[in-house]
Every structure is written in structure tokens, then in C-alpha cells.
Design an enzyme around this catalytic site. Structure first.
Site, mmCIF file in Angstrom:
data_model
loop_
_atom_site.group_PDB
_atom_site.id
_atom_site.type_symbol
_atom_site.label_atom_id
_atom_site.label_comp_id
_atom_site.label_asym_id
_atom_site.label_seq_id
_atom_site.Cartn_x
_atom_site.Cartn_y
_atom_site.Cartn_z
ATOM 1 N N LYS A 1 13.700 3.308 -9.788
ATOM 2 C CA LYS A 1 13.918 4.521 -8.980
ATOM 3 C C LYS A 1 12.798 4.571 -7.952
ATOM 4 O O LYS A 1 11.667 4.940 -8.266
ATOM 5 C CB LYS A 1 13.862 5.754 -9.888
ATOM 6 C CG LYS A 1 14.692 6.946 -9.464
ATOM 7 C CD LYS A 1 14.326 7.576 -8.124
ATOM 8 C CE LYS A 1 13.093 8.442 -8.160
ATOM 9 N NZ LYS A 1 12.638 8.807 -6.792
ATOM 10 N N GLU B 1 -0.086 4.730 -13.290
ATOM 11 C CA GLU B 1 -1.105 4.468 -12.266
ATOM 12 C C GLU B 1 -1.089 5.661 -11.336
ATOM 13 O O GLU B 1 -0.130 5.870 -10.587
ATOM 14 C CB GLU B 1 -0.793 3.179 -11.517
ATOM 15 C CG GLU B 1 -1.159 2.005 -12.369
ATOM 16 C CD GLU B 1 -0.800 0.680 -11.776
ATOM 17 O OE1 GLU B 1 -0.317 0.656 -10.636
ATOM 18 O OE2 GLU B 1 -0.992 -0.319 -12.463
ATOM 19 N N CYS C 1 -4.221 4.471 -3.266
ATOM 20 C CA CYS C 1 -4.831 5.038 -4.482
ATOM 21 C C CYS C 1 -6.268 4.576 -4.646
ATOM 22 O O CYS C 1 -7.101 5.298 -5.175
ATOM 23 C CB CYS C 1 -4.008 4.650 -5.698
ATOM 24 S SG CYS C 1 -3.810 2.878 -5.876
ATOM 25 N N GLU D 1 -7.721 14.756 -4.180
ATOM 26 C CA GLU D 1 -7.180 13.584 -3.475
ATOM 27 C C GLU D 1 -6.417 14.065 -2.235
ATOM 28 O O GLU D 1 -5.391 14.734 -2.358
ATOM 29 C CB GLU D 1 -6.237 12.810 -4.410
ATOM 30 C CG GLU D 1 -5.749 11.518 -3.788
ATOM 31 C CD GLU D 1 -4.709 10.787 -4.647
ATOM 32 O OE1 GLU D 1 -3.754 11.434 -5.103
ATOM 33 O OE2 GLU D 1 -4.859 9.564 -4.827
HETATM 34 P P1 NAD Z 1 4.835 11.325 -6.647
HETATM 35 O O1 NAD Z 1 4.258 11.467 -8.010
HETATM 36 O O2 NAD Z 1 5.194 12.542 -5.889
HETATM 37 O O3 NAD Z 1 6.182 10.456 -6.694
HETATM 38 C C1 NAD Z 1 6.201 9.139 -7.234
HETATM 39 C C2 NAD Z 1 7.601 8.851 -7.755
HETATM 40 O O4 NAD Z 1 7.877 9.714 -8.839
HETATM 41 C C3 NAD Z 1 8.715 9.062 -6.743
HETATM 42 O O5 NAD Z 1 9.673 8.031 -6.905
HETATM 43 C C4 NAD Z 1 9.309 10.397 -7.160
HETATM 44 O O6 NAD Z 1 10.656 10.544 -6.811
HETATM 45 C C5 NAD Z 1 9.152 10.337 -8.653
HETATM 46 N N1 NAD Z 1 9.111 11.627 -9.351
HETATM 47 C C6 NAD Z 1 8.683 12.819 -8.886
HETATM 48 N N2 NAD Z 1 8.800 13.765 -9.838
HETATM 49 C C7 NAD Z 1 9.303 13.150 -10.942
HETATM 50 C C8 NAD Z 1 9.630 13.584 -12.257
HETATM 51 N N3 NAD Z 1 9.456 14.843 -12.645
HETATM 52 N N4 NAD Z 1 10.114 12.680 -13.132
HETATM 53 C C9 NAD Z 1 10.274 11.383 -12.772
HETATM 54 N N5 NAD Z 1 10.001 10.919 -11.548
HETATM 55 C C10 NAD Z 1 9.507 11.790 -10.638
HETATM 56 O O7 NAD Z 1 3.799 10.406 -5.855
HETATM 57 P P2 NAD Z 1 3.842 10.018 -4.296
HETATM 58 O O8 NAD Z 1 3.446 11.228 -3.535
HETATM 59 O O9 NAD Z 1 5.122 9.316 -4.011
HETATM 60 O O10 NAD Z 1 2.681 8.905 -4.230
HETATM 61 C C11 NAD Z 1 1.360 9.183 -3.968
HETATM 62 C C12 NAD Z 1 0.532 9.198 -5.245
HETATM 63 O O11 NAD Z 1 0.613 7.925 -5.903
HETATM 64 C C13 NAD Z 1 -0.953 9.414 -5.008
HETATM 65 O O12 NAD Z 1 -1.467 10.344 -5.937
HETATM 66 C C14 NAD Z 1 -1.571 8.038 -5.256
HETATM 67 O O13 NAD Z 1 -2.929 8.043 -5.623
HETATM 68 C C15 NAD Z 1 -0.697 7.518 -6.333
HETATM 69 N N6 NAD Z 1 -0.771 6.049 -6.413
HETATM 70 C C16 NAD Z 1 -1.491 5.484 -7.439
HETATM 71 C C17 NAD Z 1 -1.624 4.095 -7.526
HETATM 72 C C18 NAD Z 1 -2.434 3.471 -8.633
HETATM 73 O O14 NAD Z 1 -2.328 2.273 -8.807
HETATM 74 N N7 NAD Z 1 -3.241 4.222 -9.375
HETATM 75 C C19 NAD Z 1 -1.021 3.289 -6.560
HETATM 76 C C20 NAD Z 1 -0.304 3.892 -5.519
HETATM 77 C C21 NAD Z 1 -0.184 5.274 -5.467
#
Ligand code: NAD
Length: 507
Positions: free
Chosen positions: A191, A266, A300, A397
Site C-alpha cells: 500500500k 521505521e 528521515c 520533526e
Molecule cells: P504517514 O505515516 O502519514 O504515512 C505513511 C503511510 O502510512 C502512507 O502510505 C499512509 O497512507 C499510511 N497510513 C496512514 N495512516 C494509516 C493507518 N492508520 N493505518 C495504516 N496505514 C496508514 O507518513 P508520511 O507523511 O507519508 O511520511 C513521512 C514520515 O515518514 C516522516 O515522519 C519520516 O521521518 C518517516 N520516514 C521514516 C523513515 C525511516 O527509515 N525511519 C524513512 C522515510 C520516512
């Protein structure tokens, strides 16, 4: 024609293709609309223009995909690992041959500068190659002899897994998760993030072209609160590998509780770059600038806090400010662009809101601090000074090209400030004092630490965070630990004594 014009010209037919077909789900090897027939619109942050419609998957689509992954699992699990290796290498070959197409789509969809996206596409291929090569050893185990038994262990793939990815560098991150899952023998329901669905569909197209059997890897597009939730709650999905925000990780843990999901998270970061006065300051400056302003700061592992020793703070910050002023913001397809537009209007507003927070908290906006232009989601690369560690700009962040500078006096103070946040993903230490680099690395609360270096990823090493930055590790054999179950088999070496019950007179 310069290379910017060439990129624009080459993108055009790709966009036309996406526009005419839209992005569908891909279940059991077949491209299908969502079961409700609903779609959502996808826009580019470059000028907020429409790119294409995207299938809006719901619980029924997730159910179909999970069943497809469940049915494909036994055959994929039992496929000779050498055959799996061959298919994964073929996927890598095809990614390389379509790297330009992937990079152009990724830039347009996410706003990430093409100079970084070309490399991200190739890194995606590397992820597949690496896991292709170690696929044949995924089931290897140990021999743990005891006096009466030959004890052996092996690993078996956990089953169908759900992979949920974010919008920052979505292509690279998807390959990072999916390649080890497939190499381990798991089947997948992916997804992708709703803000950046383009390259996930290209990737799966490539996988099927490479000969991946139908059902082994399924794609369901949709919103997190609908398709994402359904995936994390589905009883046939045995584990969820998730990359995204910390609070989404918490939600997923709750959603997966009833079906006892194994989770790998992550999550976010507020990573410190600590620069001591004995460091190679020219190299430290290069790394500090690169680690926050590359990838639009939507990274991240970005070093979003600069902790700089007071004795050099003024000079270092003034050189830093000059560099930040000079960063080229522009259309992501222009190879000269260093910072492109942020992913989406919603995220732009979030990043802009921190400039007001900075003012309210009494910090100084040394460079930037505004939106750039009125078209698209552009923001000025920003440097915040006169900050203290207790401010929100030092703790939360922001996930944009925004760096907060916090001076420190002693090594102890630097460690304390670095650790005094909820996150613990990475830390960057700049010093030429070997003993100090060891002490600070030891004391930093983070999953990954680089000394005198920017983040340089080496695939066999563990990638992941502690505290609110994550649970579990990617990379090398650590990925297999997540996607596989340990199994122990004890084989009797002879007729060892077995306690006898139910025999009368036997005390
Ligand atoms: P997000 O958590 O908003 O969304 C990530 C994914 O989760 C999307 O596909 C979204 O549709 C899905 N999602 C949202 N709510 C959900 C739920 N309740 N149940 C299941 N799936 C759900 O994150 P974002 O805004 O897309 O990405 C940015 C974030 O990702 C930042 O906090 C960044 O630090 C983090 N990130 C971390 C790493 C790492 O390796 N630690 C790498 C890249 C990004």
C-alpha cells in the site's frame, strides 16, 4: 536542447500514459480498478496540476489482495531460492533499463530533485541485487548439539506480509522493503502513500515483466485510514513493515493487535549533527548542508539539528548561512535544482507553520523562512539560529529544508541536548579526537551513528531507530529476521531415557 528541456520532453509521453490509463490496483497479476469504482486525484507539487486518477482501494480490495497473496504463498515459499534469485536480478536489470523513466516520474510526483532521483532509482536496483544474492542463504540455520540430540535451526518465511510506504523517496523505500520480503519467500501486499503513487505501479509492472508469478506481489492504492487500516487488520497478513510517521506507527500497532501482527517500524527523526571545534570544519560544513537540504529535507535521516560548539559557532554558522542562501530552488526536473517543491500543499502549510513557531519562540530566522513563489509547493531553504534545546523547532520533526542551530559548550552538554528528544534515528559526530568520537557514539541514543561522515548506506549494515524512531532493523540478515520465523528441529541421537508415565508401580 539543454538537459532540463530533455527531461521535460521525455516526461511528457509518460504523463500522457498515466493520464489516459490512471493508476489501477494490481491483484493476482491483473490490473484492476477499485471494487467500489472510486478513484482519487493525484497532483504534482511542481505546479499543483493534475497528473492522473488513482484507484481508491478499500477493505474489499485489500481482502482480495490478501487472499491472492495467501494463495500464492506456498508455491513461492517452496520455489528454489536460485529461481527466486534469478527473478530478483531480472527485476534489478529492468529497473536499470527504465531508470530514467522512474526518476522522471518520481521527481514529478514527489517534487524531489532529479539529481537525487536518478540515483534513487539505481539504488532501488541495488536493493534487489543485494537480496537476490543472499536469497539462497535465507533459510540457513545453526547446529546446536546437546548430549542426546542433534539440534538444528532453520528459518521459514512468515507468510503474506503487508508493506506500507511513505511519500518521501517512495520508489527506493518500496524496493528496500519488498526485495528482502520476496527473497525470504514471503508474498506481499503493498500500500503506497496516496501522495505519490506513480512509481509503485511502475515497479510492479517491472516485477511481472521479470517473470514474478501472479499473486506474489499485489498492489492496492488508497488512503491510509481506509486501505492502510484494512491491511493492518487483515487476518491473513502475518506482518506489517511500515515506514512513516511515529504516530501512524502507534495507530498500526493498535490496529494489528487483534490479529497479533508482527510489526517493523521505521519512523520519524530529529537527528543531531554535532560539530566539535577540533573537527575538519570544511567537510563538516559540506555534510551538514547536504544532510538537511538534500531531498528537500524530507528525509528521515536528515540532520535537522546542528549542535555546534560555542567556540566556533559564529564562524561556522556564518559560513553555513552563506551556503544556504546559495541553494538553488527550482523545478525538480532541472538538473541544476538542489531543492524542489515539497510533496503537497498540506505538508507545505505544516512546514510554513514552523516559521511562525520559530518567531513566537524567540529564535532568529537567519535565512529563508517563507514560501517561494505562489505556484507549486516551494519553500525557501531555511536556517534558524538563536535556538535553545527546549523550543519546538528543536524537538519536533519539521520534515522540510529547515535547520535549527543550537550551540553547546562541553561534550557532556552536546550529548545531553542530542538525547533530549523523543526520537533516536541517527546522529552525526564531527571531531578529530578519536576517544571523543568513541565516547559520544557510545552515549548517543540513536540506532545509527556516523562519525566524520554524512549518511552513507551500506546494505549489509542494520538500518533503523530507537525510542520513537522505530522498532526493528532493515539491512543484511536483519531483514530476513523480520520476514522469517525461526524453527528448531531436535533429532534424537540414540535411545536416551524418556520419562515413563502411566505404568503401574512406576514411582
Ligand atoms: P504517514 O505515516 O502519514 O504515512 C505513511 C503511510 O502510512 C502512507 O502510505 C499512509 O497512507 C499510511 N497510513 C496512514 N495512516 C494509516 C493507518 N492508520 N493505518 C495504516 N496505514 C496508514 O507518513 P508520511 O507523511 O507519508 O511520511 C513521512 C514520515 O515518514 C516522516 O515522519 C519520516 O521521518 C518517516 N520516514 C521514516 C523513515 C525511516 O527509515 N525511519 C524513512 C522515510 C520516512
Amino acid at each position: 536542447m539543454d538537459s532540463f528541456e530533455v527531461n521535460q520532453k521525455n516526461l511528457k509521453p509518460l504523463l500522457e500514459r498515466f493520464q489516459s490509463k490512471g493508476i489501477q490496483n494490481l491483484i493476482n497479476g491483473v490490473s484492476v480498478p477499485s471494487s467500489s469504482g472510486e478513484t482519487f486525484d493525484n497532483f504534482t507539487p511542481v505546479d499543483n496540476s493534475f497528473i492522473c486518477t488513482v484507484a481508491k482501494g478499500n477493505a474489499a480490495d485489500i481482502d482480495k489482495a490478501a487472499i491472492s497473496a495467501k494463495e500464492a504463498f506456498p508455491a513461492w515459499r517452496d520455489t528454489d531460492p536460485k529461481a527466486r534469485k534469478k527473478i530478483l536480478h531480472k527485476i534489478a536489470d529492468l529497473i536499470v533499463s527504465r531508470a530514467e523513466e522512474i526518476a522522471l516520474c518520481e521527481s514529478w510526483d514527489t517534487g524531489q530533485a532529479i539529481r537525487f532521483m536518478s540515483k534513487a532509482a539505481l539504488r532501488g536496483a541495488e536493493n534487489f541485487r543485494y537480496y537476490a544474492d543472499i536469497a539462497p542463504q535465507a533459510r540457513d540455520g545453526k547446529h546446536l548439539p546437546s548430549p542426546t540430540l542433534m539440534n538444528i535451526t532453520t528459518r521459514v518465511p512468515i507468510g503474506p506480509v503487508g508493506i506500507i510506504t511513505p511519500w518521501n523517496t517512495p520508489f527506493m523505500l518500496s524496493t528496500w522493503k519488498i526485495a528482502p520480503a520476496l527473497a525470504a519467500g514471503c508474498t506481499v501486499v503493498h500500500k503506497p502513500a496516496e501522495f505519490s503513487p506513480m512509481t509503485a505501479s511502475l515497479l510492479l509492472e517491472i516485477a511481472h515483466e521479470a517473470g514474478l508469478p501472479p499473486g506474489v506481489w499485489n498492489l492496492v492504492n488508497g488512503l491510509g485510514e481506509e486501505a492502510g487500516v484494512a491491511l493492518t487488520e487483515h487476518p491473513d497478513i502475518k506482518a506489517i513493515a511500515f515506514v512513516g510517521e511515529s504516530r501512524t506507527g502507534s495507530a498500526i500497532m493498535r490496529q494489528g493487535a487483534d490479529t497479533l501482527k508482527r510489526v517493523h517500524f521505521e519512523l520519524g527523526g530529529k537527528n543531531p549533527a554535532i560539530v566539535f571545534d577540533d573537527a575538519d570544519l570544511d567537510r563538516a560544513l559540506d555534510a551538514v548542508v547536504f544532510m538537511i537540504y538534500s531531498l528537500n529535507g524530507e528525509r528521515c535521516t536528515s540532520s535537522s539539528r546542528l549542535l555546534v560548539q560555542s567556540s566556533i559557532a559564529e564562524e561556522f554558522t556564518s559560513k553555513l548561512a552563506a551556503r544556504v542562501r546559495n541553494i538553488k530552488v527550482g523545478n525538480p526536473l532541472d538538473p541544476k535544482t538542489e531543492v524542489g517543491p515539497l510533496i503537497h500543499k498540506i505538508h507545505l502549510d505544516k512546514v510554513l507553520s514552523y516559521f511562525q513557531v520559530a518567531r513566537d519562540e524567540g529564535a532568529t530566522i537567519e535565512v529563508g523562512g517563507s514560501r517561494q513563489g505562489q505556484e507549486g509547493c516551494y519553500v525557501q531553504p531555511t536556517l534558524l539560529t538563536d535556538a535553545t534545546e527546549d523550543m519546538r523547532i528543536s524537538r519536533e520533526e519539521i520534515f522540510g529544508p529547515v535547520l535549527t542551530v543550537i550551540p553547546f559548550g562541553t561534550e557532556e552538554e552536546a550529548i545531553w541536548i542530542a538525547n533530549d528528544v523523543r526520537y533516536g534515528l541517527t546522529g552525526y559526530v564531527w571531531t578529530n579526537n578519536l576517544a571523543r568520537s568513541l565516547r559520544v557514539s557510545n552515549a548517543l541514543e540513536a540506532g545509527m551513528i556516523w562519525v566524520n561522515s554524512e549518511n552513507v548506506r551500506h546494505l549489509p549494515t542494520p538500518f533503523g531507530g530507537i525510542k520513537d524512531s522505530g522498532i526493528g532493523r532493515d539491512g543484511g540478515d536483519w531483514s530476513f529476521e523480520f520476514y522469517m520465523e525461526q524453527k528448531h528441529v531436535g533429532l534424537a541421537l540414540g535411545n536416551h531415557r524418556i520419562p515413563k508415565l502411566g505404568i503401574s508401580g512406576n514411582q
